[in-house]
Design a protein around this motif. Structure first.
Motif, PDB file in Angstrom:
ATOM      1  N   PRO A 236       0.785  -1.244   0.000  1.00  0.00           N
ATOM      2  CA  PRO A 236       0.000   0.000   0.000  1.00  0.00           C
ATOM      3  C   PRO A 236       0.808   1.281   0.000  1.00  0.00           C
ATOM      4  CG  PRO A 236       0.067  -0.929   2.210  1.00  0.00           C
ATOM      5  CD  PRO A 236       0.778  -1.909   1.319  1.00  0.00           C
ATOM      6  N   GLY A 237       2.113   1.204   0.217  1.00  0.00           N
ATOM      7  CA  GLY A 237       2.914   2.416   0.357  1.00  0.00           C
ATOM      8  C   GLY A 237       3.208   3.097  -0.959  1.00  0.00           C
TER       9      GLY A 237
ATOM     10  N   ALA B 289       1.205   4.208   5.481  1.00  0.00           N
ATOM     11  CA  ALA B 289       0.258   3.493   4.620  1.00  0.00           C
ATOM     12  C   ALA B 289       0.038   2.075   5.119  1.00  0.00           C
ATOM     13  CB  ALA B 289       0.784   3.483   3.178  1.00  0.00           C
ATOM     14  N   MET B 290       1.107   1.445   5.621  1.00  0.00           N
ATOM     15  CA  MET B 290       1.015   0.067   6.107  1.00  0.00           C
ATOM     16  C   MET B 290       0.136  -0.007   7.356  1.00  0.00           C
ATOM     17  SD  MET B 290       2.285  -2.725   4.870  1.00  0.00           S
ATOM     18  CE  MET B 290       3.687  -2.113   3.949  1.00  0.00           C
ATOM     19  N   ILE B 291       0.252   0.979   8.246  1.00  0.00           N
ATOM     20  CA  ILE B 291      -0.572   1.008   9.472  1.00  0.00           C
ATOM     21  C   ILE B 291      -2.053   1.080   9.112  1.00  0.00           C
ATOM     22  CG2 ILE B 291      -1.221   2.509  11.405  1.00  0.00           C
ATOM     23  CD1 ILE B 291       1.840   3.116  11.668  1.00  0.00           C
ATOM     24  N   THR B 292      -2.386   1.967   8.166  1.00  0.00           N
ATOM     25  CA  THR B 292      -3.780   2.112   7.750  1.00  0.00           C
ATOM     26  C   THR B 292      -4.286   0.837   7.080  1.00  0.00           C
ATOM     27  OG1 THR B 292      -3.500   4.488   7.460  1.00  0.00           O
ATOM     28  CG2 THR B 292      -5.362   3.473   6.327  1.00  0.00           C
TER      29      THR B 292
ATOM     30  N   ALA C  82      -3.133  -2.227   7.357  1.00  0.00           N
ATOM     31  CA  ALA C  82      -3.212  -3.327   8.324  1.00  0.00           C
ATOM     32  C   ALA C  82      -4.441  -3.159   9.218  1.00  0.00           C
ATOM     33  CB  ALA C  82      -1.946  -3.377   9.170  1.00  0.00           C
ATOM     34  N   GLY C  83      -4.732  -1.915   9.607  1.00  0.00           N
ATOM     35  CA  GLY C  83      -5.857  -1.673  10.504  1.00  0.00           C
ATOM     36  C   GLY C  83      -7.197  -1.960   9.881  1.00  0.00           C
ATOM     37  N   THR C  84      -7.304  -1.753   8.557  1.00  0.00           N
ATOM     38  CA  THR C  84      -8.597  -1.938   7.887  1.00  0.00           C
ATOM     39  C   THR C  84      -8.660  -3.194   7.032  1.00  0.00           C
ATOM     40  OG1 THR C  84      -7.819  -0.581   6.031  1.00  0.00           O
ATOM     41  CG2 THR C  84      -9.002   0.549   7.803  1.00  0.00           C
ATOM     42  N   GLY C  85      -7.524  -3.845   6.838  1.00  0.00           N
ATOM     43  CA  GLY C  85      -7.487  -4.957   5.887  1.00  0.00           C
ATOM     44  C   GLY C  85      -7.272  -6.333   6.488  1.00  0.00           C
TER      45      GLY C  85
ATOM     46  N   VAL D  94      -0.656  11.697  15.364  1.00  0.00           N
ATOM     47  CA  VAL D  94      -2.104  11.757  15.587  1.00  0.00           C
ATOM     48  C   VAL D  94      -2.837  10.844  14.608  1.00  0.00           C
ATOM     49  CG1 VAL D  94      -4.128  13.259  15.478  1.00  0.00           C
ATOM     50  CG2 VAL D  94      -2.023  14.073  16.574  1.00  0.00           C
ATOM     51  N   THR D  95      -2.486  10.928  13.320  1.00  0.00           N
ATOM     52  CA  THR D  95      -3.167  10.130  12.291  1.00  0.00           C
ATOM     53  C   THR D  95      -3.058   8.637  12.574  1.00  0.00           C
ATOM     54  OG1 THR D  95      -2.722  11.830  10.634  1.00  0.00           O
ATOM     55  CG2 THR D  95      -3.268   9.629   9.822  1.00  0.00           C
TER      56      THR D  95
END
Length: 1013
Positions: free
Chosen positions: A536-537, A661-664, A666-669, A696-697
């Motif tokens: 995703p990055g 991008a990886m955090i987002t 991983a969190g949703t996928g 924060v994000t």
């Protein structure tokens, strides 16, 4: 007005020359004229002015020079500012370069048509524009590069003017001029031949033959070769006493030979690519010293990027320079058709060159030899379009230095450079400005002007890829009433590859173009392409690609090299790889069709887990701290290790966009545990590098993931960590609120260690807010709990907070003793960031104790450590403390200097707390120097900031400082009101400044007078 660069750079207005003063001004004008009507980036302009030594203020200085130049030009519309740079808009004939270019082009056309008289006149007019070396008075580097290229054009025009004069029989007049030119260019056989012809036709045949012997000896001595066929042919013609041509040109041979003109139709709507066209122009003139070289140019790039369009457009621009013909072939290297072999192409080329069908050899080597013989000594342009492999093009390369060859390919054809000198131009997608310009051409300016934002978004969704832009335009032109916003909405909602397809001819679509490149790859490489498209990055390191694919490092490098050569991915530098948006979409589409969901999930699981554990290793190395979080997944065998702090921080800095991008993802996928654990592990790095926005994000994404799992302890840790972001921005209400939420969770789950650490953080928030008594009580609760738990490390951290509370309360010896204990522990454990913070705090204590010499020593040491660690917040705090210590020593200039540096840094950090602190200290500096007006200005600014921060202690101190300044200015009543407000704020805190204010109020109560202004 005319702008002149063919000589000293200047302007010509109303019959007189206007000097352009200053090297930078002349250089800037020269560059703008060279690139007239094209946008030049700020970076390129700065590079022209300062080369590689661009000053820190380069952008500001550039704007200053441009402003001055605009005033000289006098026409506000001539020099236009664009988002990406500047453009000098010139009408035809507004520069001597434009006039020269136009007249030489007309002259060459006249010469080719046999009108030697008109050609000679036009060449003379063009050459008369030269007033000396081009770009005179500009930067030496610009003269050496651009000036040299212009000189080549002048010399070429001069030679062709002489050719026209010879054809007109002006032999006697030319002899003197030719002798001078031969003396300047002794190895130029063309000039020698012209001189021999002039001498012979002037009745001086013996001198003509002597000139050949002189040339022969010189060429032998200098390069060890015999004269070429052209010069030897002139000698033989003179010796045979036959008909000698009036001019030494190739027109004689062309009269009996078919001249091929095979270029495809020019792209009528071609736009952009100014730099690439210029590179091709430069290669056209390429030579090695005075020895001509075989020049081969390769245009490489991904499918649909416009390689053929560029080659064809450039070929038509320079066609007149190749009077012996133009050969073109589509080699179908990436096509539904079979690639065309060299043997097949040579048959076509030989027939085009006039060879009878029954005279064409059957063997490849023999055909190649005949082909090269036929084009020897001819000026020909050969375009080899859509090549697949180096083997396909090698037999088609002329051996003559008079020919020029241009190859286009989706492959870089690297191995061709082993056997030939190849200059490669790699095309990227269009810039935003170029993409918009293309849309203007194909859709019309009015349609785009009606919806400018949609035009920009359309270009973005097409990835600035020329093929995609033209396909989008085809759809829109087919529906003239369709608003851009509706088509843009379709591209956003649907599969863009499908939306851009033309239903009746799908083979011209973007997907079809990508398919041809993709299908030519081995399966291992195709799988690598598909998996890279999943990540995703914005980019990915080669090392991470190996993790994603499960291949060995050697296999990964080989697969990636193939993808790079095929322009399906591109290298950003330092082994980082990126993929065009539309290619990424195509790759994911192929993955859905060819890979199982389990395979795709396994690949991403490997990558996400590798990032989690590599982040853990990097943050541990960078901070020197052990993690408090136990990772729930086992580490992969290939987790990266780091040799030191610098290496770890560098890796984290570069990888951060990909990690976000990886955090987002991983969190949703489907990897929520990895999402929140990666975020929490990164929190120390975020704080260390002041990356508040990312902090924060990522934390809000992670909180959603951890609550999805019902992991309460992780939730508490994230809330505690998130509070730091609010602290960094000065939102202490948010800081305290998130800490109390974390405390409630820790208490609810019975985690005493978490409870103790959060109590310490709450104590710090209370200190900052001026709730000092409550802060002391909370810190002691935390320390008592940590002592029972036996956690010395966390206890030390809370002791530092307690020491700060003691200092603010005026309990300075207690604060000093606590800080000394903390320092001893931190040095023993090599906790350098904590040691730096303790040194700063101890410096403040010694300043307040009056030990300013010790304070300065401590704070200088802290400043150096903060700079070495790269922790900007600590560096700012050290600067503020050091400035205050200097003020107490009476060194006012040093104090102001350090506090101003602290103020500037705090603004960059967007830390309102640190900014307010620096403003207060600057106000106090000016008070000490007797500059009450400046003091009042700084304290009033700080007062407004403290009110927004809701930091009561700071608010009281700013009012105290403002009161002192007002009193010094004779504004007694207003000063008294500020003292009373300050006392009301500070007195409940029990701080020593409250008693100082009360004393000032008593002192000034009677009589109600004060110093005059």
């Amino acid at each position: 007005m005319q702008l002149r660069i063919l000589g000293p750079v200047d302007m010509w207005r109303d019959g007189r020359s206007l000097a352009v003063t200053g090297l930078k001004q002349r250089t800037l004008l020269g560059v703008l004229v060279l690139n007239a009507n094209r946008t030049i980036s700020h970076d390129r302009l700065m590079a022209a002015l300062w080369s590689t030594e661009v000053p820190a203020t380069g952008r500001r200085l550039l704007h200053s020079h441009l402003w001055s130049l605009r005033r000289l030009l006098g026409d506000g519309q001539a020099l236009v500012s664009m988002p990406s740079g500047y453009s000098l808009r010139l009408e035809p004939g507004a520069s001597d370069l434009d006039v020269f270019t136009t007249e030489t082009a007309l002259a060459r056309s006249a010469l080719a048509a046999g009108d030697a008289s008109r050609a000679s006149e036009l060449f003379r007019q063009a050459l008369s524009l030269w007033r000396g070396p081009a770009l005179g008075g500009t930067d030496a580097e610009l003269q050496a590069s651009e000036g040299a290229a212009l000189e080549e054009r002048r010399v070429m025009a001069l030679f062709q003017r002489i050719e026209a004069d010879l054809a007109l029989g002006r032999h006697v007049e030319l002899i003197g001029e030719l002798r001078l030119l031969v003396a300047e260019h002794p190895l130029d056989e063309k000039l020698r031949g012209q001189l021999m012809l002039a001498l012979h036709h002037a009745g001086r045949t013996a001198e003509a033959l002597a000139e050949f012997q002189s040339a022969r000896e010189h060429i032998r001595d200098e390069v060890g070769l015999e004269p070429g066929h052209g010069l030897s042919g002139v000698q033989q013609a003179i010796l045979s006493a036959g008909t000698v041509p009036a001019a030494h040109s190739d027109t004689q041979e062309r009269a009996f030979t078919l001249v091929p003109r095979q270029l495809p139709v020019d792209i009528a709507r071609f736009t952009g690519r100014a730099n690439d066209l210029r590179k091709l122009d430069e290669l056209l003139l390429a030579s090695s010293g005075n020895v001509p070289t075989v020049v081969i140019s390769a245009i490489a790039g991904t499918a649909g990027v416009g390689k053929t369009a560029l080659a064809t457009h450039w070929a038509h621009r320079v066609a007149a320079r190749f009077p012996d013909g133009h050969l073109y072939v589509n080699l179908h290297g990436h096509s539904l058709r079979e690639p065309v072999s060299g043997l097949q192409v040579l048959r076509r080329f030989l027939r085009a060159l006039g060879t009878a069908a029954d005279e064409i050899p059957s063997e490849l080597d023999e055909r190649t030899a005949l082909y090269r013989s036929l084009v020897a000594d001819k000026r020909m342009l050969v375009i080899l379009d859509n090549a697949a492999t180096p083997e396909q093009v090698r037999p088609l390369l002329p051996g003559s230095p008079l020919c020029r060859t241009v190859i286009t390919s989706r492959d870089t054809l690297r191995s061709l450079s082993v056997t030939h000198d190849v200059s490669t131009i790699t095309l990227d997608v269009l810039s935003a400005d170029e993409a918009r310009a293309l849309l203007v051409i194909v859709l019309g300016a009015r349609r785009l002007d009606d919806e400018p934002d949609m035009a920009t978004e359309l270009a973005r969704l097409c990835g600035h890829l020329p093929l995609a832009l033209k396909l989008a335009a085809a759809h829109l032109n087919d529906q003239p009433a369709l608003p851009l916003r509706d088509f843009v909405a379709r591209l956003r909602q649907e599969n863009r590859l499908t939306a851009l397809d033309i239903e009746e001819d799908p083979q011209v679509g973007v997907r079809a173009a990508f398919e041809l490149s993709y299908r030519a790859l081995p399966e291992t490489v195709r799988r690598t392409f598909r998996l890279i498209s999943l990540q995703p990055g914005p980019d990915i390191h080669l090392e991470a690609v190996a993790v994603l694919t499960g291949l060995s490092p050697h296999e990964t490098r080989a697969a990636v090299d193939t993808l790079v050569n095929a322009h399906l991915i591109h290298i950003l530098g330092d082994r980082r790889l990126a993929m065009h948006d539309l290619l990424g979409l195509y790759g994911r589409e192929r993955g859905d069709a060819e890979d199982s969901p389990a395979d795709r999930h396994a690949a991403l699981s490997r990558l996400i887990n590798w990032y989690l554990h590599t982040v853990d290793a990097a943050v541990g190395q960078a901070t020197g701290e052990e993690r408090t979080l136990e990772l729930t997944t086992p580490p992969p065998v290939d987790t990266r290790t780091f040799s030191g702090v610098d290496e770890a921080l560098a890796w984290l800095d570069v990888e951060l966009p990909t990690l976000m991008a990886m955090i987002t993802h991983a969190g949703t996928g489907g990897w929520p545990a990895h999402s929140w654990q990666t975020t929490l592990t990164l929190s120390r790095f975020f704080y260390m590098r002041d990356r508040v926005d990312e902090m924060v994000t990522s934390h809000w994404v992670a909180l959603s993931a951890v609550r999805q799992l019902g992991e309460r302890r992780g939730e508490a840790e994230l809330l505690k960590s998130l509070s730091l972001a609010y602290m960094c921005t000065g939102d202490y209400a948010g800081y305290l609120s998130h800490l109390r939420q974390a405390l409630a969770v820790f208490q609810d789950i019975g985690d005493q260690m978490g409870e103790a650490r959060v109590l310490g953080d709450i104590a710090l928030a209370l200190v900052t807010l001026g709730e000092l008594t409550q802060a002391v009580e909370t810190a002691r609760r935390s320390i008592d709990l940590l002592q029972r738990l036996g956690n010395r490390s966390s206890e030390n951290a809370i002791m530092s907070i307690l020491a700060r509370a003691y200092r603010d309360l005026g309990r300075l010896t207690e604060s000093r003793d606590l800080l000394r204990t903390c320092l001893a522990y931190e040095r023993g454990e090599q906790r350098r960031p904590d040691e730096t913070a303790s040194l700063i705090e101890l410096g403040w204590v010694h300043t307040q104790l009056g030990d300013t010499g010790i304070a300065v020593e401590l704070l200088i040491r802290a400043l150096r450590m903060a700079q070495e660690l790269g922790i900007s917040t600590l560096e700012t705090e050290a600067l503020t403390g050091l400035g205050t210590a200097y003020r107490e020593q009476g060194l006012h200039d040093e104090a102001v200097g350090h506090h101003r540096r602290a103020l500037n840094r705090s603004k960059k950090l967007r830390s309102r707390h640190l900014e307010c602190q620096a403003l207060i200290e600057l106000g106090n500096d000016y008070l000490a120097m007797g500059d009450s007006r400046s003091a009042l200005e700084h304290h009033r600014t700080a007062m407004g900031m403290a009110a927004k921060l809701r930091e009561r202690r700071m608010d009281g101190l700013t009012r105290k400082g403002a009161a002192e300044a007002l009193y010094s200015l004779g504004q007694i009543e207003e000063a008294r009101r500020h003292w009373e407000d300050a006392l009301a704020t500070l007195s409940p805190m029990g701080v020593p400044e409250a008693e100082e204010i009360a004393e000032r109020i008593r002192e000034t109560a009677e009589p109600m007078t004060g110093p005059s202004q």
